[in-house]
Design an enzyme around this catalytic site. Structure first.
Site, PDB file in Angstrom:
ATOM      1  N   LYS A 145       0.174  10.291  14.093  1.00  0.00           N
ATOM      2  CA  LYS A 145      -1.203  10.254  14.613  1.00  0.00           C
ATOM      3  C   LYS A 145      -1.419  11.327  15.675  1.00  0.00           C
ATOM      4  CE  LYS A 145      -2.176   6.589  12.210  1.00  0.00           C
ATOM      5  NZ  LYS A 145      -3.027   6.731  11.023  1.00  0.00           N
ATOM      6  N   HIS A 202      -7.881  11.471   8.349  1.00  0.00           N
ATOM      7  CA  HIS A 202      -7.173  10.193   8.181  1.00  0.00           C
ATOM      8  C   HIS A 202      -7.433   9.704   6.750  1.00  0.00           C
ATOM      9  CE1 HIS A 202      -6.663   5.826   9.893  1.00  0.00           C
ATOM     10  NE2 HIS A 202      -5.524   6.296   9.444  1.00  0.00           N
ATOM     11  N   ARG A 218       5.311  -3.927   9.978  1.00  0.00           N
ATOM     12  CA  ARG A 218       5.270  -2.668   9.230  1.00  0.00           C
ATOM     13  C   ARG A 218       6.527  -2.419   8.417  1.00  0.00           C
ATOM     14  NH1 ARG A 218       0.705   0.979   9.806  1.00  0.00           N
ATOM     15  NH2 ARG A 218      -0.695  -0.114  11.175  1.00  0.00           N
ATOM     16  N   SER A 221      -7.663   1.943   9.705  1.00  0.00           N
ATOM     17  CA  SER A 221      -6.333   1.352   9.586  1.00  0.00           C
ATOM     18  C   SER A 221      -6.409  -0.035   8.949  1.00  0.00           C
ATOM     19  CB  SER A 221      -5.727   1.206  10.975  1.00  0.00           C
ATOM     20  OG  SER A 221      -5.866   2.422  11.668  1.00  0.00           O
ATOM     21  N   ASP A 260      -1.965   8.342   4.229  1.00  0.00           N
ATOM     22  CA  ASP A 260      -2.549   8.224   5.575  1.00  0.00           C
ATOM     23  C   ASP A 260      -3.209   9.492   6.106  1.00  0.00           C
ATOM     24  OD1 ASP A 260      -3.012   6.433   7.759  1.00  0.00           O
ATOM     25  OD2 ASP A 260      -1.476   7.470   8.917  1.00  0.00           O
ATOM     26  N   CYS A 303      -7.123  -1.035   5.910  1.00  0.00           N
ATOM     27  CA  CYS A 303      -8.241  -1.317   4.987  1.00  0.00           C
ATOM     28  C   CYS A 303      -7.870  -0.963   3.558  1.00  0.00           C
ATOM     29  CB  CYS A 303      -9.480  -0.529   5.381  1.00  0.00           C
ATOM     30  SG  CYS A 303     -10.299  -1.179   6.826  1.00  0.00           S
ATOM     31  N   TYR A 332       6.155   1.683  19.574  1.00  0.00           N
ATOM     32  CA  TYR A 332       5.420   1.390  18.342  1.00  0.00           C
ATOM     33  C   TYR A 332       5.129   2.690  17.560  1.00  0.00           C
ATOM     34  CZ  TYR A 332       1.840   0.301  15.028  1.00  0.00           C
ATOM     35  OH  TYR A 332       1.156   0.204  13.862  1.00  0.00           O
ATOM     36  N   ARG A 349      -1.011   0.104  17.885  1.00  0.00           N
ATOM     37  CA  ARG A 349      -1.496   1.242  18.668  1.00  0.00           C
ATOM     38  C   ARG A 349      -2.355   0.716  19.819  1.00  0.00           C
ATOM     39  NH1 ARG A 349      -5.083   3.683  16.613  1.00  0.00           N
ATOM     40  NH2 ARG A 349      -5.258   2.718  14.561  1.00  0.00           N
TER      41      ARG A 349
END
Ligand code: OXD
Ligand code: MN
Length: 592
Positions: free
Chosen positions: A213, A233, A374, A255, A282, A257, A204, A76
């Site tokens: 998002k 989130h 990913r 993100s 998420d 974590c 992406y 991102r």
């Protein structure tokens, strides 16, 4: 190439908008995505034929595909992400802002003719269970077949969305073009007042799969503030106790974590009576239910997770769900055409093809897989999916967790004294940065409620909204902070993490339901070592004490940096939060 059919809708608002976008982007054809399996098969064949996707070894990973992005387009790009509200104040100091009319004009110049020689795909989609009153409808226009196939994994797409939309004008208008994938001409722009997203120059996931998002967090959080709910989130999981009681937890972490790992956790043998089942990894939309509790739904249909570090120890459920029917982007490839990434199980192979397509040999100092490589996979692949995942009314949340990566200061777990204190802990949460975003890695940045990059409006106003929510939740969840990442002086993690985090979750659930013991520290309730179930845990007592410790000196300086953080956010930060800070500082100083 799939050939355009008749328009599958009579919705005049939708048709007019698609026509207008086509006039600007000038594609060779406009293809309306119906979401059928036959269509997916044809699109996949086309993506393979044009080199967008490569099939993986069907013996090792049936139904799975590989894709490699432009090396300049791997994460991102927050510096190129904008919230285009009429005034800069409404977007607030943590969002990039551009004036809406100027932004439309600037991007229109990039979109002009950008789809020449390409197909424009129109993807109607639903975020959330279609029967749910909370579901949101969006339509994404894109020139990327990769985006169409990934949207099919991440959202419910096609006919069912058009059916639910009917003749209504109420849908998010998302325009996406990879255009020439030039970082100088890359913009991810949100127009909350128009319920519109324009994204150009990136393929992406977080920039291009607009339901995720862009809609389900940035636009949804803006709407949630107006309408009295929360778009967050957060991962969502069901925890079933050995006694068969079901509890639900939500957890906000920046993100990369470990939200996905937490949502899929497998308890250690000693706590095997517990079962964790995944609802989402998420995003959570939360509303107050008729019984006065906070109910959450996961609006997504799939997982878009970070591959490196995932293995049969850190996340066995994720590894199982990736055994078939999965997409991988920017991982490395083995000689027998399977995927590989740093941290995956087994020996490091002698030879690989790296994420840029170059030969890679064992011992090379370069990453074979990009650190933000990913996977995308439908939720139904998960071996531990909760039966409540598609529940249209959502699940009642007992505990909300805020977390991040902190090497120092923040203990393994703390329970807030009350809702406003919990909001304070969330508002001041920080984390050391990871590869999920471009920029420097490893510096602490404040990431309030893990929403820094995803809140579609002014941050101080968002804190006010969180404080205000408690007035409308008669039976609120308890709020906790957790930190699995605290280190000793030698830089080693103090707590083993992963499955062992079940011990912390058990305590959290015990606190939320009134059963578990704790001591009061100046900054919240904490477990004493004896309050945690430590059966079978191989951890030196002094390491546990160090992981749990609240150090008054560390907290005094932490609370000092919170003052700077609030100052940076400006005058909209609620006065109640600065009062909380002063109170905490007084307690910390008294303890120090
Ligand atoms: C994500 C992120 O991809 O937060 O979920 O970056
Ligand atoms: Mn995320």
């Amino acid at each position: 190439m799939l050939v355009a059919k008749d328009r599958p809708t009579t919705n005049t608002h939708l048709v007019a908008w698609v026509d207008e976008m086509a006039k600007m982007c000038k594609p060779d054809q406009v293809y309306w995505v119906d979401g059928s399996d036959a269509e997916a098969k044809a699109l996949t064949a086309e993506a393979v034929a044009t080199g967008v996707l490569t099939p993986l070894n069907p013996q090792k990973r049936p139904g799975s595909f590989y894709s490699r992005s432009d090396p300049n387009d791997v994460a991102r790009t927050e510096e190129l992400t904008f919230v285009c509200t009429p005034t800069k104040e409404e977007a607030g100091p943590t969002n990039n802002w551009m004036e809406p009319a100027e932004t439309y004009a600037k991007l229109a110049a990039i979109y002009d003719g950008a789809m020449r020689g390409r197909t424009m795909y129109v993807i109607p989609y639903v975020m959330g269970t279609p029967e749910s009153p909370f579901a949101m409808i969006g339509v994404e226009i894109t020139d990327s077949i990769y985006v169409v196939l990934n949207m099919r994994i991440m959202a419910r797409i096609g006919k069912l969305a058009l059916d639910r939309l009917g003749e209504s004008n109420s849908f998010n208008r998302g325009l996406h073009s990879v255009a020439d994938c030039d970082p100088q001409r890359r913009y991810i722009c949100h127009f909350p007042q128009d319920d519109t997203i324009w994204s150009v120059g990136s393929g992406y996931g977080g920039n291009a799969l607009l339901g995720k998002k862009c809609l389900a967090l940035r636009i949804a959080s803006y709407l949630a503030n107006d309408e009295g709910w929360l778009a967050e989130h957060m991962m969502l999981a069901e925890a079933e106790s050995p006694e068969g009681e079901t509890h639900f937890i939500a957890g906000a972490f920046p993100s990369a974590c470990g939200k996905t790992n937490l949502a899929m956790l497998i308890p250690p043998d000693a706590l095997a009576g517990w079962k964790i089942r995944t609802i989402g990894d998420d995003i959570a939309w939360m509303r107050v239910g008729d019984d006065g509790r906070l109910y959450a739904v996961n609006p997504e249909f799939g997982f878009f997770g970070v591959a490196p570090g995932t293995n049969y120890h850190t996340n066995p459920n994720a590894m199982r769900m990736l055994e078939r029917d999965a997409f991988f982007t920017n991982v490395a490839l083995t000689e027998d055409n399977d995927v590989w990434w740093e941290g995956i199980d087994g020996e490091v192979p002698e030879r690989l093809t790296d994420w840029r397509g170059r030969p890679w040999t064992k011992g090379s100092r370069e990453y074979a897989a990009h650190p933000n490589s990913r996977f995308t996979v439908q939720m139904k692949n998960s071996p531990a999916l909760s039966r409540f995942t598609e529940d249209p009314k959502g699940v009642p949340i007992s505990a909300i967790l805020f977390g991040g990566r902190r090497s120092t200061t923040v203990p393994l777990v703390l329970q807030s004294f009350n809702w406003p204190h919990g909001v304070y802990l969330g508002a001041t949460a920080g984390s050391e940065t990871t590869a999920a975003i471009t920029g420097t890695i490893g510096v602490i940045r404040r990431d309030p409620m893990a929403m820094l990059a995803f809140c579609g409006y002014d941050m101080g106003t968002y804190f006010g909204h969180w404080l205000e929510m408690s007035k409308h939740i008669p039976d609120p969840p308890k709020i906790f902070i957790v930190n699995w990442f605290r280190k000793d002086a030698a830089g080693k993690f103090l707590w083993p993490g992963y499955g062992e985090n079940m011990r912390v979750l058990e305590w959290i659930i015990g606190r939320a339901t009134g059963g578990a013991g704790a001591i009061e520290t100046p900054v919240g309730w904490a477990p004493r070592p004896g309050d945690l179930d430590l059966t079978g845990l191989d951890l030196a007592p002094e390491r546990l004490t160090a992981a749990l410790r609240v150090d008054p000196d560390e907290w005094a300086s932490e609370l000092g940096t919170h003052a700077d953080w609030f100052a940076k956010l400006g005058g909209t930060v609620p006065a109640a939060l600065e009062l909380q800070r002063k109170l905490l500082l007084t307690s910390v100083e008294a303890a120090g």
